[in-house]
Design a protein around this motif. Structure first.
Motif, PDB file in Angstrom:
ATOM      1  N   MET A 145       0.815  -1.204   0.000  1.00 28.02           N
ATOM      2  CA  MET A 145       0.000   0.000   0.000  1.00 28.02           C
ATOM      3  C   MET A 145       0.857   1.266   0.000  1.00 28.02           C
ATOM      4  N   LYS A 146       1.955   1.187   0.814  1.00 28.40           N
ATOM      5  CA  LYS A 146       2.852   2.348   0.865  1.00 28.40           C
ATOM      6  C   LYS A 146       3.450   2.615  -0.523  1.00 28.40           C
ATOM      7  N   PHE A 147       3.814   1.521  -1.158  1.00 27.85           N
ATOM      8  CA  PHE A 147       4.415   1.631  -2.483  1.00 27.85           C
ATOM      9  C   PHE A 147       3.436   2.301  -3.438  1.00 27.85           C
ATOM     10  N   LYS A 148       2.174   1.807  -3.385  1.00 29.18           N
ATOM     11  CA  LYS A 148       1.159   2.384  -4.289  1.00 29.18           C
ATOM     12  C   LYS A 148       0.942   3.853  -3.974  1.00 29.18           C
ATOM     13  N   LYS A 193       3.741  10.539  -6.462  1.00 28.99           N
ATOM     14  CA  LYS A 193       4.691  10.990  -7.480  1.00 28.99           C
ATOM     15  C   LYS A 193       3.967  11.320  -8.778  1.00 28.99           C
TER      16      LYS A 193
END
Lengths: 267, 434
Positions: free
Chosen positions: B1-4, B10
């Protein structure tokens, strides 16, 4: 003969498969402690995960990623154009992730009146061109140069960022850890050393470089001169377990590890 | 989730930069926008730094390769390579029984030109063209598709025929496994420290699996498994006298690669199983590559090979010891003498690690001995006693003349297994690689 054929055939196939389910991280010794801790905690939380972390240097990691022998390349520098072109020739497209910021604080003994140095003065002190504090605005006292041993990632970083890869003076006291440098400087009045920004404490004094004090903010904004991003590169957008691991490194827990290892976390 | 979430964040900043600032000033303006958002407390300085740096890295991908995402991958990854070789070749052949001695000098040229491209991620397509037609005497007969040589002999200013030399698809199924199918390039089918069994001009037709796995920084494992076909299968009542099972070769070769400091060693053991007995092989140049027609025996070759190298033994120069041993253990040769079923080559080398540019060089000396029942006719290096059973020495000197131009002198001094019918072959090559 059929049995021999079957055994050789099976051995060839098996040997290719038996090592297949691993995620391999390879590269920078600077990023290595972050990756090792992150891999340990990730494997603790994911019993099926199998991560191998090994050093070798940023170039080795990036070349391994291009060659397909590692899944994640650790790098303390940005990928070079030639490396991108090599990857491109193999149909690979590297994807960069900034996982931490590296900031190196220059420290002196608390009794030292010098609180600011220029980049040139730092380089002159560490290469032996300046040997007395009086030459940089301090009292008449011999400078005792303290450095990390050459195998450390912090040494490599400082060498690149502060010394432009010039050799550290031979009389420097080489220490094996950030903590050892901090202790040596705190007990030696004429000493100067450098540590990861997370190791600044009340027992030593951090000096400003070209007027910029080392802090998480000045490192994150890129204003502090001895700072740089630390990278992990994957082959294209990460998928599956590689993505899960990158997710973990960028999470709150992953960034806690970054701070605990003396680097500047991104959040 | 953090990655998404990070990717989303970004993307929003990048999109905002494009919308509000224009794409021309893209990367630089992303800096300003991300910093502004950090100053206003919308994102953290760390997130801003990440966005700025990763955007620069993304842009660098495009500028470093000079490529646009809209250009198809196969165009972006198209690569060409090849070589041109001019050869002066002298042969001296004695026939002791007839008491004759023939000498021959030929000027020959070989041109090879290869293309490869990534058809999609992980899928490579490759093909190459090369000159051929063996001795050049069969220009009228384009069916003379000698697989062991790309040489064209200069004769009457004839044009040089071009053949498809290799053409295959290769899929990288995993980082450690590649699958190739088609007329695969020499070396994909097996690792060859010498040309004892396979001449490196031969590109076999079939299916190859290649495995490589790095076990640690010093050791890696490799494995090659493949099935190669030499003809067709014909069954049923309408096939007349051409009834045949498919002639084929199965190869399995596990091995290890070890590197430590200046020392490197690569060792493999290959099993070649030739399924030939009673099967039809239609060789186009009978007597050079199989005996055309129905074959009389299967072959089973067990073939260990090695390549040991130590760099900087003297100054910058390396010494190497490589070779192959092979024994035919097939039951069709139970009655053959042991020495007739064996073959080996031992090669000692000295010189620069690589010949590249003026002043770099390598010398090599080797001894070869091939028994009469060691392998099917035509296998092995056809330069050495025309790949017939034989024994003798071979020497070579390779010298860099320019960055991509080498001069090579090779000399073979061979006889048949009885020490008769001496044959000397000297070659003077000029090779340009691109």
């Amino acid at each position: 003969m059929k049995k021999v054929l079957a055994v050789v055939f099976a051995a060839t196939m098996f040997a290719g498969n038996v090592f297949a389910q691993k995620i391999v991280l390879e590269g920078s010794t600077t990023v290595l402690p972050i990756a090792q801790r992150a891999a340990e905690e990730y494997m603790d939380a994911n019993s099926k995960a199998d991560l191998t972390v090994r050093g070798g240097g940023s170039g080795v990691g990036i070349n391994s990623l291009i060659a397909g022998t590692c899944d994640i390349a650790m790098s303390s520098r940005a990928i070079r154009d030639t490396e991108i072109q090599n990857a491109d020739a193999k149909g690979r497209k590297t994807k960069a992730f900034v996982v931490a910021m590296d900031g190196i604080a220059v420290i002196v003994n608390n009794s030292n009146s010098v609180s600011s140095l220029s980049k040139k003065q730092i380089a002159d002190i560490y290469t032996g061109k300046v040997t007395n504090w009086s030459e940089v605005g301090g009292k008449n006292e011999k400078i005792v140069v303290v450095s990390r041993d050459s195998a450390s990632g912090t040494f490599e970083s400082f060498s690149e960022l502060a010394l432009n890869k010039q050799k550290v003076i031979g009389s420097a006291l080489m220490q094996a850890s950030n903590q050892a440098i901090s202790t040596t400087v705190s007990k030696t009045p004429g000493a100067i050393g450098y540590v990861g920004i997370g190791y600044i404490s009340g027992s030593i004094k951090a000096v400003s470089i070209d007027g910029i004090m080392p802090s998480a903010e000045t490192v994150l904004t890129g204003k502090y001169p001895y700072s740089r991003p630390l990278f992990m590169y994957t082959n294209g957008e990460p998928k599956g377990q590689v993505k899960d691991f990158m997710d973990f490194v960028l999470s709150k827990d992953g960034q806690r590890i970054v701070s605990e290892e003396g680097f500047v976390a991104l959040q | 989730m953090k990655f998404k979430a990070a990717v989303l964040q970004k993307s929003v900043v990048v999109l905002a930069a494009v919308l509000f600032l224009g794409s021309a000033a893209f990367a630089g303006e992303v800096d300003k926008l991300a910093t502004m958002l950090a100053e206003k407390g919308i994102i953290s300085y760390g997130e801003a730094q990440r966005i700025i740096t990763e955007t620069k890295e993304d842009m660098k991908q495009l500028t470093a390769t000079g490529k646009n995402e809209t250009v198809p991958l196969w165009v972006q990854t198209l690569k060409m390579s090849g070589d041109i070789r001019i050869r002066v070749q002298t042969n001296s052949n004695k026939n002791d029984a007839a008491d004759t001695h023939a000498e021959r000098v030929r000027v020959r040229e070989r041109v090879r030109f290869g293309f490869e491209t990534m058809a999609s991620e992980g899928l490579k397509a490759a093909f190459g063209i090369a000159t051929g037609a063996g001795a050049g005497r069969d220009l009228a007969n384009i069916g003379d598709k000698n697989p062991t040589s790309g040489n064209h002999t200069f004769e009457a200013f004839n044009k040089i025929p071009i053949f498809l030399d290799f053409a295959y698809l290769q899929y990288e199924a995993a980082d450690w496994m590649r699958i190739s199918i088609g007329k695969v390039k020499s070396g994909i089918h097996a690792w060859m420290p010498s040309q004892l069994i396979w001449k490196n001009d031969v590109n076999p037709d079939g299916l190859a699996f290649n495995f490589t796995r790095k076990l640690n920084s010093d050791f890696s494992f490799f494995g090659n498994v493949g099935l190669y076909v030499l003809g067709e299968s014909r069954k049923g009542s309408g096939a007349g006298s051409n009834l045949t099972n498919m002639p084929a070769i199965v190869i399995a070769q596990p091995g290890i690669d070890y590197k430590y400091d200046k020392f490197s060693a690569k060792v493999g053991i290959a099993l070649h199983q030739f399924y030939l007995k009673d099967r039809l092989v239609r060789s186009n140049e009978a007597g050079v590559w199989f005996q055309s027609g129905r074959q009389t025996a299967d072959y089973t070759l067990i073939n260990p090979g090695w390549d040991l190298k130590y760099r900087e033994v003297v100054s910058k120069y390396a010494v190497s010891l490589s070779g192959d041993y092979s024994v035919n253990v097939n039951e069709d040769f139970t009655n053959a003498e042991g020495k007739d079923k064996q073959s080996y080559i031992v090669c000692l080398g000295f010189g620069d690690d690589r010949v590249s540019g003026f002043g770099t060089w390598q010398v090599k000396g080797a001894y070869r001995n091939v028994g009469i029942a060691a392998m099917p006719l035509g296998f092995g290096n056809t330069d050495a006693y025309s790949a017939n059973p034989g024994k003798g020495f071979e020497y070579s000197l390779t010298a860099g003349l320019l960055k991509s131009l080498n001069g090579v002198i090779t000399f073979y001094d061979m006889t048949n297994p009885d020490g008769k019918n001496a044959e000397q072959l000297a070659q003077f090559d000029l090779v340009y690689r691109f």
